[in-house]
Design a protein around this motif. Structure first.
Motif, PDB file in Angstrom:
ATOM      1  N   ASP A 139       0.772  -1.099   0.038  1.00  8.39           N
ATOM      2  CA  ASP A 139      -0.104  -0.022  -0.150  1.00  8.39           C
ATOM      3  C   ASP A 139       0.785   1.272   0.015  1.00  8.39           C
ATOM      4  OD1 ASP A 139      -2.578  -1.273   0.038  1.00  8.39           O
ATOM      5  OD2 ASP A 139      -2.393  -1.648   2.106  1.00  8.39           O
ATOM      6  N   THR A 140       1.945   1.227  -0.831  1.00  7.60           N
ATOM      7  CA  THR A 140       2.730   2.354  -1.014  1.00  7.60           C
ATOM      8  C   THR A 140       2.653   2.881  -2.554  1.00  7.60           C
ATOM      9  OG1 THR A 140       4.745   1.121  -1.381  1.00  7.60           O
ATOM     10  CG2 THR A 140       4.184   1.937   1.017  1.00  7.60           C
ATOM     11  N   ALA A 141       2.889   4.435  -2.781  1.00  8.01           N
ATOM     12  CA  ALA A 141       2.929   4.714  -4.247  1.00  8.01           C
ATOM     13  C   ALA A 141       3.704   6.257  -4.064  1.00  8.01           C
ATOM     14  CB  ALA A 141       1.423   4.920  -4.466  1.00  8.01           C
ATOM     15  N   HIS A 142       3.975   6.503  -5.376  1.00  7.49           N
ATOM     16  CA  HIS A 142       4.274   8.009  -5.600  1.00  7.49           C
ATOM     17  C   HIS A 142       3.770   8.341  -6.949  1.00  7.49           C
ATOM     18  CE1 HIS A 142       8.047  10.669  -5.248  1.00  7.49           C
ATOM     19  NE2 HIS A 142       6.980  11.263  -5.879  1.00  7.49           N
ATOM     20  N   PHE A 143       2.661   9.384  -6.844  1.00  8.31           N
ATOM     21  CA  PHE A 143       2.134   9.741  -7.895  1.00  8.31           C
ATOM     22  C   PHE A 143       2.369  11.273  -8.307  1.00  8.31           C
ATOM     23  CE2 PHE A 143      -1.054   7.129  -5.562  1.00  8.31           C
ATOM     24  CZ  PHE A 143      -0.958   6.125  -6.431  1.00  8.31           C
ATOM     25  N   TYR A 144       2.531  11.482  -9.622  1.00  5.55           N
ATOM     26  CA  TYR A 144       2.949  12.788 -10.073  1.00  5.55           C
ATOM     27  C   TYR A 144       1.660  13.673 -10.884  1.00  5.55           C
ATOM     28  CZ  TYR A 144       7.359  10.795  -9.374  1.00  5.55           C
ATOM     29  OH  TYR A 144       8.347  10.264  -8.912  1.00  5.55           O
ATOM     30  N   ASP A 145       1.618  14.720 -10.441  1.00  6.05           N
ATOM     31  CA  ASP A 145       0.600  15.701 -11.126  1.00  6.05           C
ATOM     32  C   ASP A 145      -0.851  15.213 -10.757  1.00  6.05           C
ATOM     33  OD1 ASP A 145       2.492  17.497 -12.313  1.00  6.05           O
ATOM     34  OD2 ASP A 145       2.601  15.831 -14.008  1.00  6.05           O
ATOM     35  N   VAL A 146      -1.289  15.216  -9.438  1.00  6.20           N
ATOM     36  CA  VAL A 146      -2.179  14.541  -8.765  1.00  6.20           C
ATOM     37  C   VAL A 146      -3.492  15.327  -8.448  1.00  6.20           C
ATOM     38  CG1 VAL A 146      -3.032  12.922  -6.914  1.00  6.20           C
ATOM     39  CG2 VAL A 146      -0.601  12.991  -7.951  1.00  6.20           C
ATOM     40  N   VAL A 147      -4.747  14.874  -8.932  1.00 15.62           N
ATOM     41  CA  VAL A 147      -5.865  15.182  -8.228  1.00 15.62           C
ATOM     42  C   VAL A 147      -6.741  13.943  -7.862  1.00 15.62           C
ATOM     43  CG1 VAL A 147      -8.241  16.315  -9.106  1.00 15.62           C
ATOM     44  CG2 VAL A 147      -6.061  16.990 -10.117  1.00 15.62           C
ATOM     45  N   GLY A 148      -7.053  14.102  -6.660  1.00 11.42           N
ATOM     46  CA  GLY A 148      -7.504  12.957  -5.812  1.00 11.42           C
ATOM     47  C   GLY A 148      -8.670  13.130  -4.807  1.00 11.42           C
ATOM     48  N   THR A 149      -9.439  12.017  -4.312  1.00  9.36           N
ATOM     49  CA  THR A 149     -10.221  12.003  -3.237  1.00  9.36           C
ATOM     50  C   THR A 149     -10.132  10.943  -2.564  1.00  9.36           C
ATOM     51  OG1 THR A 149     -11.758  13.374  -4.796  1.00  9.36           O
ATOM     52  CG2 THR A 149     -12.611  12.497  -2.679  1.00  9.36           C
ATOM     53  N   LEU A 150     -10.270  11.173  -1.108  1.00  2.00           N
ATOM     54  CA  LEU A 150     -10.204  10.006  -0.175  1.00  2.00           C
ATOM     55  C   LEU A 150     -11.590   9.870   0.441  1.00  2.00           C
ATOM     56  CD1 LEU A 150      -6.572  10.577   1.686  1.00  2.00           C
ATOM     57  CD2 LEU A 150      -7.221   9.335  -0.139  1.00  2.00           C
ATOM     58  N   GLY A 151     -12.116   8.705   0.650  1.00  2.00           N
ATOM     59  CA  GLY A 151     -13.512   8.674   0.965  1.00  2.00           C
ATOM     60  C   GLY A 151     -14.376   8.387   0.197  1.00  2.00           C
ATOM     61  N   VAL A 152     -14.034   7.904  -1.005  1.00  4.42           N
ATOM     62  CA  VAL A 152     -14.879   7.537  -2.399  1.00  4.42           C
ATOM     63  C   VAL A 152     -14.658   6.055  -2.750  1.00  4.42           C
ATOM     64  CG1 VAL A 152     -15.627   8.361  -4.555  1.00  4.42           C
ATOM     65  CG2 VAL A 152     -14.865  10.063  -2.978  1.00  4.42           C
ATOM     66  N   ILE A 177       2.948  11.422  -2.245  1.00 10.31           N
ATOM     67  CA  ILE A 177       3.992  10.161  -1.650  1.00 10.31           C
ATOM     68  C   ILE A 177       2.926   9.170  -1.030  1.00 10.31           C
ATOM     69  CG2 ILE A 177       5.923   9.230  -0.701  1.00 10.31           C
ATOM     70  CD1 ILE A 177       7.315  11.955  -1.812  1.00 10.31           C
ATOM     71  N   LYS A 178       2.460   8.190  -1.105  1.00 14.08           N
ATOM     72  CA  LYS A 178       1.634   7.325   0.022  1.00 14.08           C
ATOM     73  C   LYS A 178       2.805   6.528   0.405  1.00 14.08           C
ATOM     74  CE  LYS A 178      -2.026   4.405   0.234  1.00 14.08           C
ATOM     75  NZ  LYS A 178      -3.185   3.301  -0.463  1.00 14.08           N
ATOM     76  N   LEU A 179       2.678   6.373   1.858  1.00 17.54           N
ATOM     77  CA  LEU A 179       3.698   6.018   2.869  1.00 17.54           C
ATOM     78  C   LEU A 179       3.239   4.520   3.498  1.00 17.54           C
ATOM     79  CD1 LEU A 179       5.164   9.149   4.568  1.00 17.54           C
ATOM     80  CD2 LEU A 179       5.862   7.917   2.593  1.00 17.54           C
ATOM     81  N   GLY A 180       1.983   4.632   3.215  1.00 23.61           N
ATOM     82  CA  GLY A 180       1.382   3.040   3.771  1.00 23.61           C
ATOM     83  C   GLY A 180      -0.301   3.659   3.886  1.00 23.61           C
TER      84      GLY A 180
END
Length: 822
Positions: A139-152, A177-180
């Motif tokens: 459950d880790t990641a590294h995204f670039y130029d991001v548009v996102g929502t949590l809780g969907v 950057i998703k650390l976990g």
């Protein structure tokens, strides 16, 4: 022997280089005559000839995580997949989409390029980016130029997005950057609770850290409608609806002609999962500081506990000082289905403070303060309760002169009617023990000349009844006795003189008898096509007469009894109570889906069944004992048990034969309409002594209510007395109109508006008036209200209030929820 065993084990291992676990299960044989597909049934196979189940070996379930891959072209080398063209990977709760993806099945690494979309994960995230790297196992990641929502989350066959949190959290950033699980870092980004891509408001920061259900950032700018408004050195924001974070709330700013410029601030502390604390203060430029606070607790079921207070340290001179404190405590605690404790208490230090600074108009003009705490247990028709209460009635707003009555404590045992063995008789009753106190000033200077302390009272009131029916007539004859002991009594005094307390005890006894006679109800049904078209159903009209006779005898010491509550105003009587009730029942024939306020109920269909559509009761009493055994004092208002059973208007100003005629009208045609009219007509005075009308209508976004409350009761009869007891023809005249109308709601998108007024016809004055307007955008709203109070010399105030609301953050401003029109 050991060498032989070792050799056998070695040969077995060589013959089976891979050992897999096996599971044994019960499998029932096929039906008689059936031939399993692809197998031969041997003659000695018991499963083919016997119904006895046998054990069979089945293979172990496959290990690993199932992965589904879709792409226009796929290539795999050593478990490394190169996917191009409309790539979709389904892995656990993840759905990953991109133009090109490289996926390592052994390590769970994903490298995606072009129109990257990630849905799912334990955080219910929806991420869009130009490219990025992920590890689906960690459950880790590294995204670039991001548009996102949590809780969907996406649900249904058409991948419909739904919010899994009451305030979904939206972010944008140059890098994310998703650390976990639940831990993110946003570089050069924004956060908001609004709908993207054009949020009404957002917070901009160089770095945003998210962990433990909250997001925090430093050196942040708050932007509203694409305009930077102010700088925040540190800010936090909840990521999900369950997370609460301590912090400073948005500031309070307002203006009032009495308070002056209003500046305030509050601090919020979450104490536990089900409790929190808010404390703060407001500064009034013309009056001083006003601290306030609120503690909230929510337990299991209906358990709760709230504490609220507000105060004012008024800096005006003592003669003009209106400062004070108002503390409110309410709560409930249940112990099972039959036992509970409830507290509803208030401490008010100054009635002038309430009148001058209470925001709610109905509370501001209320001169009574009631506090009570009780515990109750009820089971099998028996109830026990222990009560502590304090009653205050302020007599003016300058000296705080008050009538104070205390029950410290009062224990009451009550039994509903139970059959006496196998006889037709039923028994029940009430027994109570109380310690009572009362203090009452002689005049407005607050000099208490009448005061009792710790008066014990024991009351025992059993009854015996035998209800029966005969040819549709219902009878309930009843007999009862009552014995009440008081540890102290009072010296009777003439009219206009305050009685004095004496230490002598007094015992009050009486005998009671009565009968309740109810003839058969007269009814008629009305069915016609035009009724069905007009009302949606059939109508039934009923006429229900009721006649009751009550007799009480033996109370010859009424003037010696101290007065604390309704137990102490029992008197001799011989009276006939007769009433006629008409009802109109409506049977709906076409139920409809519940909507609006109807949807709050337990049913999905509304409008069905039979409802009590309209009721109208007319009643009066005839008194054979016109002076109630000497309990009535001519020249003043007398309140007895028999009058409280009929009306709240004190109509006994001397001996009389007939009571006023009361009318009680109630109509509720639907969940949107409610009309009530309570009227008292006194034939002795030849006028209406009380009339209270209330009407309410709600339909969609529209709501209207109007009420007229009129009291015109006499204080004394128009007869001449001696100079010591001279009376006038004065009346208690009160007539006020309340009206409110609104369109919309606090959560409605777009424009909402409303108004509320309170007009006094006796003073010919508008005592209260308010107008409110608000507008809600996608995730923020703004409301304005102008409020006017005119309560004589104690309050002449105009307030200008506002409230600014951010979805997922909270509200700021001087317009509080309890005082809003809508």
């Amino acid at each position: 022997m050991r060498a032989r065993i070792f050799l056998c084990i070695t040969l077995l291992y060589l013959c089976h280089p891979q050992l897999w676990p096996q599971a044994v299960t019960k499998q029932f044989p096929p039906a008689a005559g059936a031939q399993p597909t692809g197998t031969d049934s041997l003659p000695d196979d018991p499963s083919a000839s016997s119904e006895i189940p046998v054990a069979k070996v089945i293979p172990a379930p496959p290990t690993g995580v199932p992965v589904e891959i879709r792409a226009d072209t796929q290539r795999e080398i050593n478990n490394v997949y190169t996917l191009t063209g409309n790539v979709v990977i389904y892995y656990r709760t993840y759905v990953v989409q991109a133009d090109k993806i490289t996926y390592n099945r052994d390590t769970g690494d994903v490298a995606a390029e072009g129109h990257l979309i990630v849905d799912g994960s334990p955080d219910n995230e929806h991420i869009t980016a130009t490219h990025g790297e992920m590890n689906l196992d960690q459950d880790t990641a590294h995204f670039y130029d991001v548009v996102g929502t949590l809780g969907v989350a996406t649900v249904g066959p058409h991948s419909r997005m739904v919010f899994t949190s009451p305030n979904p959290f939206a972010i944008t950033g140059r890098e994310v950057i998703k650390l976990g699980t639940g831990r993110y870092r946003v570089i050069d980004g924004t956060m908001t609770s609004c709908r993207l891509p054009k949020p009404d408001w957002r917070l901009l920061s160089k770095q945003i850290n998210m962990a433990d259900g909250k997001a925090s950032a430093r050196n942040t700018w708050f932007e509203l409608m694409s305009m930077p408004l102010f700088y925040l050195p540190y800010v936090t924001h909840p990521v999900d609806g369950e997370t609460r974070t301590a912090g400073i709330l948005l500031p309070i700013v307002g203006n009032s002609t009495t308070k002056g410029l209003i500046l305030g601030e509050e601090i919020y502390f979450p104490l536990s999962r089900n409790s929190d604390l808010t404390i703060g203060t407001e500064y009034f430029s013309k009056r001083g500081y006003s601290p306030m606070g609120m503690f909230r607790y929510r337990g299991f079921g209906e358990d709760f506990f709230n504490v609220r207070f507000h105060a004012l340290f008024d800096r005006l001179p003592a003669a003009e000082n209106q400062g004070g404190t108002d503390l409110l405590v309410d709560g409930r605690r249940d112990w099972g289905q039959h036992t509970r404790a409830v507290v509803d208490a208030e401490y008010l230090s100054s009635y002038a403070y309430r009148q001058a600074f209470e925001e709610n108009y109905a509370i501001a003009i209320n001169s009574e303060v009631k506090s009570q705490f009780f515990g109750a247990h009820a089971l099998n028709g028996f109830a026990e309760n222990l009560r502590f209460d304090r009653y205050q009635s302020f007599q003016n707003n300058t000296t705080n002169a008050e009538i104070r009555i205390l029950h410290l404590p009062a224990l009451q045992l009550e039994g509903e009617d139970h059959y006496l063995g196998k006889t037709p008789w039923m028994w029940g009753g009430i027994a109570s023990v109380a310690v009572l106190s009362r203090a009452e000033p002689e005049n407005d200077l607050n000099t208490a000349t009448f005061r009792t302390r710790g008066v014990p009272r024991v009351d025992f009131h059993p009854h015996l009844a035998m209800p029966f029916s005969l040819d549709g007539w219902t009878f309930r004859p009843e007999v009862a006795v009552r014995d009440t002991f008081y540890g102290r009594s009072q010296n009777p005094a003439q009219l206009g003189v305050v009685p004095s307390v004496r230490d002598a005890s007094v015992n009050r006894k009486d005998f009671e008898a009565g009968i309740d006679l109810r003839p058969p109800a007269i009814e008629r049904d009305f069915t016609a096509p035009w009724l069905l078209h007009l009302f949606g159903g059939d109508l039934r009209h009923t006429v229900e007469p009721d006649v009751q006779y009550h007799y009480v005898s033996g109370i010859d010491n009424f003037d010696s009894i101290l007065r604390f509550d309704d137990v102490d105003i029992a008197s001799d009587t011989s009276e006939l109570d007769y009433s006629l009730t008409q009802r109109l029942f409506l049977r709906h024939l076409h139920p409809h889906p519940c909507k609006g306020d109807e949807a709050l109920g337990p049913d999905d269909l509304c409008g069905g069944g039979t409802v009590d559509w309209l009721s109208w009761q007319v009643a009066q009493k005839y008194f054979f004992n016109t002076d109630f055994g000497g309990a009535v004092t001519t020249g003043t208002r007398n309140v007895l048990t028999t009058t409280l059973d009929l009306t709240g208007v004190a109509f006994l100003t001397g001996p009389r034969t007939f009571s006023p005629v009361i009318s009680r009208f109630n109509m509720r045609t639907s969940s949107a309409t409610n009309v009530q009219w309570d009227l008292d007509y006194d034939p002795r005075l030849g006028r209406i002594t009380a009339s209270n009308v209330y009407a309410e209508y709600k339909k969609g976004d529209y709501a209207f209510s109007v009420g007229d409350f009129h009291l015109n009761a006499p204080e004394a009869p128009p007869t001449a007395q001696t100079p010591q007891t001279a009376v006038t023809n004065a009346t208690s005249n009160y007539n006020q109109l309340r009206f409110s109308a609104s369109y919309g709601a606090s959560t409605k998108a777009g424009l909402s508006a409303g108004t509320s007024i309170g007009y006094d016809f006796v003073q010919n004055q508008l005592q209260y008036g308010a107008g409110q307007a608000g507008y809600n955008w996608d995730c923020c709203g703004l409301s304005f209200e102008v409020r006017r109070y005119s309560l004589g010399t104690v309050r002449d105030d105009t307030q200008y209030l506002y409230s600014f609301t951010l979805a997922g953050v909270g509200s700021a401003g001087s317009l509080r929820r309890a005082a809003r029109i809508f």
